[in-house]
Enzyme design. Structure first.
Site, PDB file in Angstrom:
ATOM      1  N   GLU A   1       0.861  -1.192   0.000  1.00 15.46           N
ATOM      2  CA  GLU A   1       0.000   0.000   0.000  1.00 15.46           C
ATOM      3  C   GLU A   1       0.888   1.229   0.000  1.00 15.46           C
ATOM      4  O   GLU A   1       1.902   1.265   0.701  1.00 15.46           O
ATOM      5  CB  GLU A   1      -0.875   0.102   1.263  1.00 15.46           C
ATOM      6  CG  GLU A   1      -2.037  -0.838   1.378  1.00 15.46           C
ATOM      7  CD  GLU A   1      -2.839  -0.596   2.667  1.00 15.46           C
ATOM      8  OE1 GLU A   1      -2.655   0.457   3.313  1.00 15.46           O
ATOM      9  OE2 GLU A   1      -3.631  -1.467   3.031  1.00 15.46           O
TER      10      GLU A   1
ATOM     11  N   GLU B   1     -13.781   5.557  -0.197  1.00 13.75           N
ATOM     12  CA  GLU B   1     -14.644   4.586   0.494  1.00 13.75           C
ATOM     13  C   GLU B   1     -15.376   5.305   1.634  1.00 13.75           C
ATOM     14  O   GLU B   1     -14.787   5.640   2.652  1.00 13.75           O
ATOM     15  CB  GLU B   1     -13.805   3.420   1.018  1.00 13.75           C
ATOM     16  CG  GLU B   1     -13.137   2.624  -0.099  1.00 13.75           C
ATOM     17  CD  GLU B   1     -12.154   1.592   0.405  1.00 13.75           C
ATOM     18  OE1 GLU B   1     -12.602   0.590   1.001  1.00 13.75           O
ATOM     19  OE2 GLU B   1     -10.933   1.799   0.218  1.00 13.75           O
TER      20      GLU B   1
ATOM     21  N   LYS C   1     -15.521   4.315   5.607  1.00 11.44           N
ATOM     22  CA  LYS C   1     -14.345   4.409   6.467  1.00 11.44           C
ATOM     23  C   LYS C   1     -14.529   5.567   7.446  1.00 11.44           C
ATOM     24  O   LYS C   1     -15.479   6.361   7.329  1.00 11.44           O
ATOM     25  CB  LYS C   1     -13.085   4.617   5.621  1.00 11.44           C
ATOM     26  CG  LYS C   1     -12.695   3.370   4.838  1.00 11.44           C
ATOM     27  CD  LYS C   1     -11.268   3.451   4.393  1.00 11.44           C
ATOM     28  CE  LYS C   1     -10.715   2.064   4.132  1.00 11.44           C
ATOM     29  NZ  LYS C   1      -9.279   2.091   3.879  1.00 11.44           N
TER      30      LYS C   1
ATOM     31  N   GLU D   1      -9.363   9.384   5.716  1.00 10.67           N
ATOM     32  CA  GLU D   1      -9.454   7.955   5.398  1.00 10.67           C
ATOM     33  C   GLU D   1     -10.434   7.674   4.250  1.00 10.67           C
ATOM     34  O   GLU D   1     -10.312   6.670   3.553  1.00 10.67           O
ATOM     35  CB  GLU D   1      -9.873   7.153   6.633  1.00 10.67           C
ATOM     36  CG  GLU D   1      -8.815   7.048   7.710  1.00 10.67           C
ATOM     37  CD  GLU D   1      -7.713   6.049   7.364  1.00 10.67           C
ATOM     38  OE1 GLU D   1      -7.805   5.392   6.305  1.00 10.67           O
ATOM     39  OE2 GLU D   1      -6.753   5.956   8.143  1.00 10.67           O
TER      40      GLU D   1
END
Length: 340
Positions: free
Chosen positions: A264, A313, A316, A321
């Site tokens: 990542e 997303e 999250k 985030e």
């Protein structure tokens, strides 16, 4: 044959060789596909989006059957994740065997599973930490029973915070005492099985956690010159420094033969300090163009790296985030990125 024709043929052969080298290195960049949102495209649409953008590698965090089905025949290389909540169950050998049969062997003929990430960022002091290595061993044994051990490597994904506070400059990289008890047996497993260490590398967090000492340009690959000189090695960006610090720590822990796969790396576009579309776009574009060069310690060795993440997303934690996506949930690109 004339000298001119010989030269022409040699130039053509060299061109083909360089093209082949370029293609090999170009495939070093993948993208993480998280599904922690309630507005995301279907798995089949996501695989088509990967293909449309020439993204040849993917990381997923659980063996989602719809994703695995959609990957069939796609030729996309995959890091398949074992969720942290499954680790304890997989310390039972029969459970691990079932997991491999259902999620790996059932797809191995036409899904290119490259690595299995057994756990993600499990802290050394966490209640789940003792389960990581036994789960890795059981998954490895199950792969061997399925005759897949030569095709798929077993690892776990770690954070940079396993390093001790004295890990600067990069040549001083070492695991903390607490982390050593956790990571050293895992390193031995990786060495014995020829597997890489998966590492989540985030210059963003290093920068925002130490802005008084780290320049933004150093974190974004935009420094005009060398920022850190460490013996024979010179560092112009923080990403290389973080990766090489981890390499130094591995060498001290008996893992000098190990490769690091950056499982990542990303930069948020809003919701936090230095989180902007401009900074994030700069980071992603520069990382894509940089990884073929390797780090100072591993110069010329292309870094296999996975950008985090495919989508914003919305389930999250609120704030940055939610904003690591390369694409919006409506599949619109947030940045002008080219995947070679």
């Amino acid at each position: 044959m004339s000298n001119k024709n010989v030269v022409a043929l040699l130039m053509l052969a060299l061109g083909l060789l360089l093209a082949g080298t370029e293609m090999t290195g170009a495939q070093s960049v993948g993208v993480c596909y998280g599904r922690n949102g309630n507005n995301l495209p279907s798995q089949a649409e996501v695989i088509e989006l990967f293909k449309a953008n020439s993204i040849g590698r993917m990381r997923i965090y659980d063996p989602d059957q719809a994703t695995l089905q959609a990957l069939r025949g796609s030729n996309i290389e995959l890091i398949l994740g074992v969720p942290n909540d499954n680790l304890q169950a997989l310390t039972d050998a029969s459970m691990a065997s079932n997991w491999v049969q259902n999620n790996v062997a059932a797809f191995s003929s036409d899904v290119k599973i490259k690595y299995i990430a057994v756990g993600n960022e499990v802290p050394p002091g966490d209640a789940k930490a003792p389960y990581v290595l036994p789960a890795m061993q059981n998954i490895q044994n199950a792969l061997a029973s399925a005759n897949l051990q030569g095709q798929i490597k077993v690892s776990t994904a770690v954070k940079s915070d396993l390093l001790s506070e004295g890990s600067y400059p990069p040549s001083n990289g070492a695991f903390s005492d607490t982390a050593s008890q956790f990571i050293n047996p895992i390193i031995s497993f990786l060495v014995n099985n020829g597997s890489p260490l998966l590492a989540n590398i985030y210059p963003y967090f290093s920068y925002t956690g130490n802005m008084q000492s780290i320049d933004l340009a150093y974190a974004l690959f935009t420094s005009p010159g060398v920022v850190v000189t460490d013996g024979a090695y010179q560092y112009q960006n923080l990403f290389d420094a973080l990766v090489d610090t981890l390499y130094s720590a591995l060498e001290r822990a008996g893992g000098s033969s190990l490769a690091i796969v950056v499982s990542e790396s990303g930069w948020p576009s809003e919701g936090g300090t230095a989180a902007s579309l401009d900074n994030a776009g700069t980071y992603y574009a520069n990382l894509i163009s940089h990884v073929n060069q390797g780090t100072p310690k591993k110069a010329g060795q292309a870094i296999e790296a996975y950008l985090f993440a495919m989508f914003d997303e919305n389930l999250k934690d609120a704030g940055f985030e939610q904003h690591f996506g390369l694409f919006t949930p409506s599949k619109q690109p947030k940045y002008q990125l080219t995947f070679p």
